[in-house]
Write a protein that holds these residues in place. Sequence first.
Motif, PDB file in Angstrom:
ATOM      1  N   ALA A 130     -44.556 -61.701   8.428  1.00  0.00           N
ATOM      2  CA  ALA A 130     -44.916 -62.693   7.414  1.00  0.00           C
ATOM      3  C   ALA A 130     -44.425 -64.086   7.816  1.00  0.00           C
ATOM      4  O   ALA A 130     -45.144 -65.088   7.676  1.00  0.00           O
ATOM      5  CB  ALA A 130     -44.336 -62.291   6.062  1.00  0.00           C
ATOM      6  N   PHE A 131     -43.192 -64.149   8.343  1.00  0.00           N
ATOM      7  CA  PHE A 131     -42.628 -65.427   8.759  1.00  0.00           C
ATOM      8  C   PHE A 131     -43.415 -65.991   9.936  1.00  0.00           C
ATOM      9  O   PHE A 131     -43.722 -67.192   9.975  1.00  0.00           O
ATOM     10  CB  PHE A 131     -41.162 -65.234   9.132  1.00  0.00           C
ATOM     11  N   ALA A 132     -43.752 -65.150  10.895  1.00  0.00           N
ATOM     12  CA  ALA A 132     -44.514 -65.598  12.064  1.00  0.00           C
ATOM     13  C   ALA A 132     -45.877 -66.146  11.653  1.00  0.00           C
ATOM     14  O   ALA A 132     -46.378 -67.120  12.248  1.00  0.00           O
ATOM     15  CB  ALA A 132     -44.681 -64.453  13.060  1.00  0.00           C
ATOM     16  N   ASP A 133     -46.489 -65.541  10.633  1.00  0.00           N
ATOM     17  CA  ASP A 133     -47.769 -66.045  10.136  1.00  0.00           C
ATOM     18  C   ASP A 133     -47.606 -67.463   9.577  1.00  0.00           C
ATOM     19  O   ASP A 133     -48.468 -68.328   9.783  1.00  0.00           O
ATOM     20  CB  ASP A 133     -48.318 -65.121   9.045  1.00  0.00           C
ATOM     21  N   GLU A 134     -46.490 -67.690   8.889  1.00  0.00           N
ATOM     22  CA  GLU A 134     -46.236 -69.018   8.325  1.00  0.00           C
ATOM     23  C   GLU A 134     -45.982 -70.037   9.435  1.00  0.00           C
ATOM     24  O   GLU A 134     -46.444 -71.190   9.355  1.00  0.00           O
ATOM     25  CB  GLU A 134     -45.042 -68.961   7.370  1.00  0.00           C
ATOM     26  N   ILE A 135     -45.245 -69.626  10.465  1.00  0.00           N
ATOM     27  CA  ILE A 135     -45.030 -70.516  11.605  1.00  0.00           C
ATOM     28  C   ILE A 135     -46.352 -70.808  12.297  1.00  0.00           C
ATOM     29  O   ILE A 135     -46.612 -71.933  12.748  1.00  0.00           O
ATOM     30  CB  ILE A 135     -44.025 -69.892  12.599  1.00  0.00           C
ATOM     31  N   VAL A 144     -30.112 -74.485   8.508  1.00  0.00           N
ATOM     32  CA  VAL A 144     -31.452 -74.337   9.082  1.00  0.00           C
ATOM     33  C   VAL A 144     -31.594 -72.941   9.675  1.00  0.00           C
ATOM     34  O   VAL A 144     -32.541 -72.205   9.378  1.00  0.00           O
ATOM     35  CB  VAL A 144     -31.708 -75.414  10.157  1.00  0.00           C
ATOM     36  N   TYR A 145     -30.638 -72.568  10.503  1.00  0.00           N
ATOM     37  CA  TYR A 145     -30.682 -71.240  11.112  1.00  0.00           C
ATOM     38  C   TYR A 145     -30.389 -70.157  10.074  1.00  0.00           C
ATOM     39  O   TYR A 145     -30.904 -69.040  10.177  1.00  0.00           O
ATOM     40  CB  TYR A 145     -29.705 -71.173  12.285  1.00  0.00           C
ATOM     41  N   GLY A 146     -29.597 -70.487   9.077  1.00  0.00           N
ATOM     42  CA  GLY A 146     -29.356 -69.533   7.999  1.00  0.00           C
ATOM     43  C   GLY A 146     -30.628 -69.212   7.242  1.00  0.00           C
ATOM     44  O   GLY A 146     -30.869 -68.060   6.865  1.00  0.00           O
ATOM     45  N   SER A 147     -31.465 -70.216   7.021  1.00  0.00           N
ATOM     46  CA  SER A 147     -32.725 -70.000   6.316  1.00  0.00           C
ATOM     47  C   SER A 147     -33.645 -69.072   7.102  1.00  0.00           C
ATOM     48  O   SER A 147     -34.311 -68.203   6.527  1.00  0.00           O
ATOM     49  CB  SER A 147     -33.425 -71.344   6.077  1.00  0.00           C
ATOM     50  N   ILE A 148     -33.672 -69.251   8.423  1.00  0.00           N
ATOM     51  CA  ILE A 148     -34.500 -68.381   9.264  1.00  0.00           C
ATOM     52  C   ILE A 148     -33.985 -66.946   9.212  1.00  0.00           C
ATOM     53  O   ILE A 148     -34.756 -65.994   9.073  1.00  0.00           O
ATOM     54  CB  ILE A 148     -34.519 -68.910  10.709  1.00  0.00           C
ATOM     55  N   ALA A 149     -32.662 -66.791   9.288  1.00  0.00           N
ATOM     56  CA  ALA A 149     -32.071 -65.453   9.208  1.00  0.00           C
ATOM     57  C   ALA A 149     -32.357 -64.802   7.863  1.00  0.00           C
ATOM     58  O   ALA A 149     -32.660 -63.602   7.780  1.00  0.00           O
ATOM     59  CB  ALA A 149     -30.568 -65.533   9.444  1.00  0.00           C
ATOM     60  N   GLU A 150     -32.301 -65.593   6.809  1.00  0.00           N
ATOM     61  CA  GLU A 150     -32.548 -65.059   5.466  1.00  0.00           C
ATOM     62  C   GLU A 150     -33.999 -64.637   5.293  1.00  0.00           C
ATOM     63  O   GLU A 150     -34.293 -63.660   4.599  1.00  0.00           O
ATOM     64  CB  GLU A 150     -32.174 -66.119   4.432  1.00  0.00           C
ATOM     65  N   ALA A 151     -34.915 -65.376   5.941  1.00  0.00           N
ATOM     66  CA  ALA A 151     -36.330 -65.013   5.853  1.00  0.00           C
ATOM     67  C   ALA A 151     -36.577 -63.645   6.461  1.00  0.00           C
ATOM     68  O   ALA A 151     -37.471 -62.910   6.018  1.00  0.00           O
ATOM     69  CB  ALA A 151     -37.184 -66.061   6.567  1.00  0.00           C
ATOM     70  N   TYR A 153     -36.810 -73.048   5.459  1.00  0.00           N
ATOM     71  CA  TYR A 153     -37.289 -73.624   6.719  1.00  0.00           C
ATOM     72  C   TYR A 153     -38.772 -73.954   6.664  1.00  0.00           C
ATOM     73  O   TYR A 153     -39.185 -75.057   7.061  1.00  0.00           O
ATOM     74  CB  TYR A 153     -37.006 -72.680   7.893  1.00  0.00           C
ATOM     75  N   VAL A 154     -39.584 -73.025   6.183  1.00  0.00           N
ATOM     76  CA  VAL A 154     -41.037 -73.228   6.196  1.00  0.00           C
ATOM     77  C   VAL A 154     -41.445 -74.369   5.272  1.00  0.00           C
ATOM     78  O   VAL A 154     -42.259 -75.231   5.656  1.00  0.00           O
ATOM     79  CB  VAL A 154     -41.769 -71.928   5.827  1.00  0.00           C
ATOM     80  N   SER A 155     -40.905 -74.415   4.061  1.00  0.00           N
ATOM     81  CA  SER A 155     -41.282 -75.495   3.138  1.00  0.00           C
ATOM     82  C   SER A 155     -40.826 -76.854   3.672  1.00  0.00           C
ATOM     83  O   SER A 155     -41.534 -77.857   3.530  1.00  0.00           O
ATOM     84  CB  SER A 155     -40.693 -75.245   1.744  1.00  0.00           C
ATOM     85  N   TRP A 156     -39.667 -76.876   4.320  1.00  0.00           N
ATOM     86  CA  TRP A 156     -39.143 -78.112   4.901  1.00  0.00           C
ATOM     87  C   TRP A 156     -40.041 -78.614   6.028  1.00  0.00           C
ATOM     88  O   TRP A 156     -40.410 -79.794   6.069  1.00  0.00           O
ATOM     89  CB  TRP A 156     -37.725 -77.858   5.395  1.00  0.00           C
ATOM     90  N   MET A 157     -40.411 -77.726   6.943  1.00  0.00           N
ATOM     91  CA  MET A 157     -41.277 -78.130   8.041  1.00  0.00           C
ATOM     92  C   MET A 157     -42.678 -78.492   7.539  1.00  0.00           C
ATOM     93  O   MET A 157     -43.335 -79.387   8.100  1.00  0.00           O
ATOM     94  CB  MET A 157     -41.360 -77.025   9.092  1.00  0.00           C
ATOM     95  N   THR A 158     -43.132 -77.826   6.496  1.00  0.00           N
ATOM     96  CA  THR A 158     -44.410 -78.196   5.898  1.00  0.00           C
ATOM     97  C   THR A 158     -44.361 -79.634   5.404  1.00  0.00           C
ATOM     98  O   THR A 158     -45.283 -80.428   5.644  1.00  0.00           O
ATOM     99  CB  THR A 158     -44.759 -77.249   4.733  1.00  0.00           C
ATOM    100  N   THR A 203     -49.247 -71.006  10.848  1.00  0.00           N
ATOM    101  CA  THR A 203     -49.945 -71.990  10.013  1.00  0.00           C
ATOM    102  C   THR A 203     -49.415 -73.395  10.284  1.00  0.00           C
ATOM    103  O   THR A 203     -50.188 -74.361  10.394  1.00  0.00           O
ATOM    104  CB  THR A 203     -49.778 -71.639   8.526  1.00  0.00           C
ATOM    105  N   LEU A 204     -48.077 -73.511  10.403  1.00  0.00           N
ATOM    106  CA  LEU A 204     -47.484 -74.815  10.716  1.00  0.00           C
ATOM    107  C   LEU A 204     -47.962 -75.317  12.078  1.00  0.00           C
ATOM    108  O   LEU A 204     -48.284 -76.499  12.243  1.00  0.00           O
ATOM    109  CB  LEU A 204     -45.957 -74.709  10.718  1.00  0.00           C
ATOM    110  N   THR A 205     -48.018 -74.420  13.041  1.00  0.00           N
ATOM    111  CA  THR A 205     -48.471 -74.783  14.381  1.00  0.00           C
ATOM    112  C   THR A 205     -49.916 -75.263  14.356  1.00  0.00           C
ATOM    113  O   THR A 205     -50.272 -76.262  14.997  1.00  0.00           O
ATOM    114  CB  THR A 205     -48.330 -73.591  15.340  1.00  0.00           C
TER     115      THR A 205
END
Length: 334
Positions: free
Chosen positions: A201-206, A45-52, A317-322, A208-210
């Motif tokens: 870009a990642f923050a924009d996706e977060i 999970v944290y690896g996916s965030i780091a990779e993003a 992470y983003v697709s999973w939380m979506t 959208t989830l929010t």
Amino acid sequence: MNPTRRLAPLSLIPAAALLLSGCSPAADGAAAEAGGIQVVASTNVYGSIAEAIGGDNIDLTNIIDSAAQDPHSYEASAQDQLAISKADVIVENGGGYDPFIDTLISAAGSDDVTVLTAVDLSGLLPEDEHAEDEHAEDEHAEDEHAHDHEAEGDDHGHVEGFNEHVWYDLATVDALAEELAHHFAELDPDNAATYDENYTAFADEIGTLTDTASAIKTDADGTGVAVTEPVPVYLLEASGLVNLTPDAFSEAIEEGTDVSPASLSELLDLIGSGDVSLLAYNEQTSSPETERVREAAEQESVPVVSFAETLPDGEDYVSWMTDNITAISDALDS
């Protein structure tokens, strides 16, 4: 509490009393010259965030990368120790969730690694616990050997009653991503603009989830739910849902202790009361008691939504939380 720390040599400081401090400018650019920033994440999970954030500029190792592995009881390998010893950045959950990371860090004894702890970044730890941690650090400054054998009070120990599954809190994930971008840029200045762009870009996706979770809250605010374990509670709360589960039940499941007949009976009665609109089920910690609760929910036509502690195959992470938020919405609409 500073959520970023530098590690002093093992001979100077015990694992239970590692102090937090800023980054050393001397390390800037070293990772890039070595062929990529070496990143170790406690889970994928944290690896996916780091990779993003880091993309192809990081060399990532996820210690927990399978649903079959339990971070609470994971026993590290020599391969894990080697990865930690080479790391430039380590990402852990903290809060007692992945204690094997601190054990590995202590054994490595490196003084040139940044450790990012999601629980510290979250701001969700009760204030009195932070006060205890700061007092413990002051005591350590007076006598660095005073707490050599004391784990209590360490900011990475389990805090009773605190839900340490902070990767289900979207604000925490955003804060972690921002910290990663900052530290990657320090280690690799030539690609600083890339890390900043990736974070944006990642923050924009977060965001959208929010917004999506907030939209659920508009219609479902105050709706009661039950959980077998508190893993997804932060996301459920962001969606306006209220966890009605008896604390004694979910705590026993999480800690692997016996579930009392009284707490099981209380939860089964809750399921049958009509006050619960969905059951959040952690597939990775099933037991006869949780299976019984699940069966009761199905008999009462209460939707069961599965949640996990590691990324499903093929997801980020983003697709999973979506998918998780969609599942919550669909369950409430059913």
